[in-house]
Write a protein that holds these residues in place. Structure first.
Motif, short mmCIF file in Angstrom:
data_model
loop_
_atom_site.label_atom_id
_atom_site.label_comp_id
_atom_site.label_asym_id
_atom_site.label_seq_id
_atom_site.Cartn_x
_atom_site.Cartn_y
_atom_site.Cartn_z
N GLY B 297 0.83 -1.20 0.00
CA GLY B 297 0.00 0.00 0.00
C GLY B 297 0.86 1.25 0.00
N PHE B 298 1.90 1.23 0.80
CA PHE B 298 2.81 2.37 0.91
C PHE B 298 3.63 2.53 -0.36
N ILE B 299 4.25 1.42 -0.77
CA ILE B 299 5.20 1.48 -1.89
C ILE B 299 4.49 1.79 -3.21
N SER B 300 3.29 1.21 -3.42
CA SER B 300 2.61 1.46 -4.70
C SER B 300 2.26 2.94 -4.84
N LEU B 301 1.82 3.55 -3.75
CA LEU B 301 1.47 4.98 -3.82
C LEU B 301 2.73 5.82 -4.06
N ALA B 302 3.80 5.49 -3.31
CA ALA B 302 5.05 6.24 -3.49
C ALA B 302 5.57 6.09 -4.92
N LEU B 303 5.49 4.89 -5.43
CA LEU B 303 5.99 4.61 -6.78
C LEU B 303 5.21 5.42 -7.83
N CYS B 304 3.89 5.45 -7.69
CA CYS B 304 3.08 6.22 -8.64
C CYS B 304 3.47 7.68 -8.62
N MET B 305 3.67 8.23 -7.41
CA MET B 305 4.01 9.64 -7.33
C MET B 305 5.39 9.90 -7.93
N ALA B 490 -15.24 25.14 -10.31
CA ALA B 490 -16.41 25.62 -9.57
C ALA B 490 -17.43 24.51 -9.32
N LEU B 491 -17.35 23.43 -10.11
CA LEU B 491 -18.28 22.31 -9.91
C LEU B 491 -17.87 21.41 -8.74
N GLU B 492 -16.58 21.48 -8.36
CA GLU B 492 -16.06 20.68 -7.23
C GLU B 492 -16.39 19.19 -7.33
N ILE B 493 -15.88 18.54 -8.37
CA ILE B 493 -16.16 17.12 -8.57
C ILE B 493 -15.37 16.23 -7.62
N GLN B 494 -14.08 16.44 -7.57
CA GLN B 494 -13.21 15.61 -6.74
C GLN B 494 -12.47 16.53 -5.78
N SER B 495 -12.02 16.01 -4.64
CA SER B 495 -11.29 16.84 -3.69
C SER B 495 -9.97 17.29 -4.32
N ILE B 496 -9.38 18.34 -3.72
CA ILE B 496 -8.13 18.89 -4.26
C ILE B 496 -7.08 17.80 -4.35
N LEU B 497 -6.90 17.07 -3.26
CA LEU B 497 -5.81 16.10 -3.22
C LEU B 497 -6.07 14.92 -4.15
N GLY B 498 -7.32 14.46 -4.20
CA GLY B 498 -7.66 13.36 -5.08
C GLY B 498 -7.34 13.69 -6.54
N SER B 499 -7.71 14.90 -6.99
CA SER B 499 -7.43 15.27 -8.39
C SER B 499 -5.94 15.33 -8.66
N VAL B 500 -5.18 15.83 -7.67
CA VAL B 500 -3.74 15.94 -7.87
C VAL B 500 -3.14 14.55 -8.07
N ILE B 501 -3.55 13.60 -7.23
CA ILE B 501 -2.99 12.25 -7.33
C ILE B 501 -3.39 11.62 -8.67
N TRP B 502 -4.61 11.84 -9.09
CA TRP B 502 -5.03 11.32 -10.41
C TRP B 502 -4.15 11.88 -11.53
N ALA B 503 -3.83 13.18 -11.43
CA ALA B 503 -3.01 13.80 -12.48
C ALA B 503 -1.67 13.07 -12.62
N PHE B 504 -1.09 12.70 -11.49
CA PHE B 504 0.19 11.97 -11.52
C PHE B 504 0.01 10.63 -12.20
N ASP B 505 -1.08 9.96 -11.88
CA ASP B 505 -1.32 8.64 -12.47
C ASP B 505 -1.53 8.74 -13.98
N PHE B 506 -2.28 9.76 -14.41
CA PHE B 506 -2.47 9.95 -15.85
C PHE B 506 -1.14 10.20 -16.55
N PHE B 563 -3.84 3.94 -10.02
CA PHE B 563 -4.13 3.29 -11.30
C PHE B 563 -3.01 3.47 -12.31
N GLY B 564 -2.10 4.41 -12.04
CA GLY B 564 -0.96 4.61 -12.94
C GLY B 564 -0.11 3.35 -13.10
#
Lengths: 85, 609
Positions: B297-305, B490-506, B563-564
């Motif tokens: 759990g730790f390593i996969s997240l660190a690796l993606c980032m 302005a629509l606030e779909i995903q939280s700030i941090l969630g969107s940032v992490i997704w951007a890295f994965d993309f 998901f990256g």
């Protein structure tokens, strides 16, 4: 071996060594997070310390070392000159 | 006083700027003593700093292509490090990170490791080679190395998806801070934030963004470090918190067991009551320093980032602006040093903040009566802002650990007030958060607009376009993308941090493999790169849809935040297989790759292209 090949071989090896150290501080130690937390580093629980500060500091030092040593490799092979645009 | 050109005088100019900013803080502190209201202080801080950035943006206006795209390639090593650090540290780093550590502990700190370790990859695998290439944008490298418009367009597509996901989060953060500091509604504040962002970048492109980012770094690092050191000394925790909080970390562990952390589970109905106030509110349920996640759990997240860091175009393009390959390499090191100053302070801030809440000796509120807690000034303020909430679930009249709720971003925004620091510090923190969010948003919007104007408009649609026309298109795109980002924010779909992490994965799904293999594998072909980018991005996006939107259980412990990993593996296999079954690159391309590997000599692409 030509100078160019020698330079690239040294550069590649230097990259591999650097990434091995990176791998240790970013992946290997966290495989043992629970055990690491039982020992103290600078008085903090080990795993907590490493991800709060230790690994980060290791990366900073590692990149400075990497850049300096790569500059030496470039100089040795005569590629130390500034490039022109 | 100023001999020589602008570049020679940079240390002096930014020295005076820093001094001026400190004088401004002191003036505000005096004004507060003389009775200036907290609202007026907040407005002054944000207005003054944003005004300065806009002025720098105006003074850096340019009509030259290389100044607009790569700041004329003359940004000195250390200053580029500062600009990169500001470009990098977003509203999420500044406002949300300490809060994440506060609530989620060890598992969350994988982000700290990931967001710093990635720079080792940037410096060893990419930055020096991309600098030698002499490109204007990241798709420019892909397009030239692999040849053909298809590869270039795929790179633009990945860049767009990743950076646009990221930029909505940053505009959201700018809006959040502007709405708190200026006391205006969020959906208006988003556009106020956007206008400030565009003021910095529109006239001068990369050149303007570079010099405002240096200014923003100085503000954000002062705004982050002063409260950390001040609170640490006020709570008598240690003169230098980074080296001296051992006792406090140990104390938190014992307080957690004393207050029965995790023993009382709130019911669904109780949590629904809390979430009805604000869905971002969270309680303290995780131990502060214990290992609370699996190694994977730790390593996969660190690796993606880490892989994401090495693929995000707005960071890579900062290293196109240095005078040489050598300075690009050194500049990565300085970037990480400046980032380290803030990142290593975030866990300390989280520790101090939690101590101020839990420790009776430091004025902690856990264990006190509800009447006492709800009459505290700061509790009322932050409760009104819906960032803090308490509820007497067991009806004993005393606040228990499981009855206290706060939103993550309040850790940075509210701790100075909770610890009893003067309001001037809260104003300073708001200015810092604004600087962090603006600098990243600027870098991202510029990365997207530049890719569209240079790679799509100039290289594909109209290669004969004149300089004036090119820069006009670039600026128009900047505004359009900014407004599109703000509208979605302005629509606030995903939280700030969630969107940032997704951007890295993309970014890692689509770009990591083609970028790295472009330099390190001569045999990599155009078809391989196209397959790698499209299948990587496609599989990553599909996996995200599959686990996050269609709510399926993931495989191999890969979540919607990581998901990256799926994307990068598919991308790698696709690129290697397709490269091997297609014809190897022609001699000219192979020669080009060889030249990229030599740090001296001419850049592959000329100064103007």
């Amino acid at each position: 071996m030509s100078n160019k090949e020698k330079h690239w071989m040294k550069t590649r090896n230097h990259m591999l060594v650097t990434l091995a150290i990176w791998f240790f501080f970013s992946i290997v130690i966290y495989l043992f997070g629970a055990d690491l937390n039982n020992i103290k580093i600078l008085g903090y629980p080990g795993a907590y310390y490493m991800c709060a500060q230790g690994s980060l500091l290791a990366f900073v030092i590692l990149i400075f070392w990497f850049a300096n040593r790569q500059e030496k490799i470039d100089d040795e092979c005569g590629y130390g000159g500034k490039e022109e645009d | 006083m100023f001999k020589g050109g602008f570049i020679q005088n940079l240390p002096k100019i930014y020295g005076i700027y820093t001094g001026g900013f400190i004088v401004f803080i002191l003036l505000m502190a005096i004004a507060e003593q003389m009775g200036m209201t907290s609202k007026a202080i907040g407005i002054c801080f944000v207005a003054f700093t944003v005004g300065i950035y806009a002025l720098i943006g105006y003074l850096s206006r340019t009509v030259q292509v290389d100044a607009y795209y790569v700041a004329g390639r003359q940004v000195p090593t250390v200053f580029n490090g500062m600009a990169t650090a500001a470009d990098w540290m977003s509203g999420a780093s500044f406002v949300a990170m300490a809060g994440g550590i506060y609530f989620k502990g060890y598992g969350y700190m994988a982000l700290l490791v990931g967001w710093t370790g990635g720079y080792v990859l940037v410096s060893t695998l990419l930055a020096p080679y991309l600098r030698k290439f002499g490109c204007y944008t990241v798709p420019d490298f892909i397009g030239t190395r692999y040849g053909g418009n298809a590869a270039r367009m795929c790179a633009v597509l990945v860049l767009f998806v990743a950076s646009f996901t990221y930029v909505t989060a940053q505009i959201n953060a700018t809006g959040t801070i502007a709405s708190v500091a200026l006391d205006i509604p969020f959906n208006i504040a988003v556009y106020v934030g956007l206008v400030s962002i565009l003021l910095c970048s529109m006239l001068g492109g990369m050149r303007a963004v570079t010099w405002t980012q240096v200014a923003q770094y100085i503000v954000l690092i002062i705004a982050y470090l002063i409260p950390v050191f001040w609170i640490s000394n006020k709570l008598d925790a240690g003169l230098f918190p980074h080296l001296m909080l051992q006792d406090e970390v140990a104390k938190l562990a014992s307080l957690e067991s004393e207050y029965g952390l995790g023993q009382v589970k709130n019911t669904a109905a109780q949590m629904a009551e809390v979430k009805a106030v604000n869905k971002g509110l969270a309680g303290i349920t995780k131990a502060h320093s214990a290992v609370n996640t699996t190694p994977w759990g730790f390593i996969s997240l660190a690796l993606c980032m880490m892989l994401g860091t090495a693929s995000l175009p707005h960071i890579l393009m900062r290293y196109f602006t240095t005078p040489s390959v050598r300075s690009a390499r050194k500049s990565v090191a300085w970037s990480l040093f400046f980032i380290f100053l803030l990142y290593s302070s975030a866990p300390m801030l989280a520790t101090l903040s939690k101590l101020a809440l839990l420790d009776p000796a430091a004025g902690g509120i856990i264990g006190k009566s509800f009447a006492e807690v709800t009459s505290l000034d700061w509790y009322q303020n932050w409760n009104q802002a819906k960032l803090m909430y308490v509820s007497d679930f067991n009806g004993n009249g005393t606040l228990e650990l499981n009855e206290f709720f706060m939103q993550g971003k309040a850790v940075v925004l509210a701790t100075p007030e909770i610890a009893g620091l003067p309001y001037v510090i809260s104003g300073l923190v708001a200015a810092g958060g604004m600087a962090a969010a603006m600098s990243t948003a600027d870098g991202l919007i510029l990365a997207i607009a530049n890719a569209l104007s240079h790679d799509f408009y100039y290289k594909i649609i109209d290669p004969k376009a004149e300089t004036r026309q090119r820069l006009l298109v670039a600026r128009a795109l900047l505004v359009i993308i900014g407004f599109a980002g703000a509208t979605i924010a302005a629509l606030e779909i995903q939280s700030i941090l969630g969107s940032v992490i997704w951007a890295f994965d993309f970014a890692m799904s689509g770009l990591f493999v083609p970028l790295v293999l472009g330099v390190w594998w001569k045999r990599a072909t155009k078809e391989g790169a196209v397959a790698g980018m499209l299948l990587g991005l496609g599989s990553g996006a599909f996996y995200l849809y599959w686990v996050f939107f269609a709510k399926n259980a993931g495989i191999l412990g890969i979540t919607h935040l990581t998901f990256g990993i799926v994307g990068v593996v598919v991308s790698f296999i696709a690129m290697v297989v397709v490269s091997l079954i297609t014809k190897q690159p022609d001699a000219a391309t192979q020669k080009m790759v060889e030249d990229v590997r030599i740090p001296s000599g001419k850049a592959i692409l000329g100064k103007q292209h």
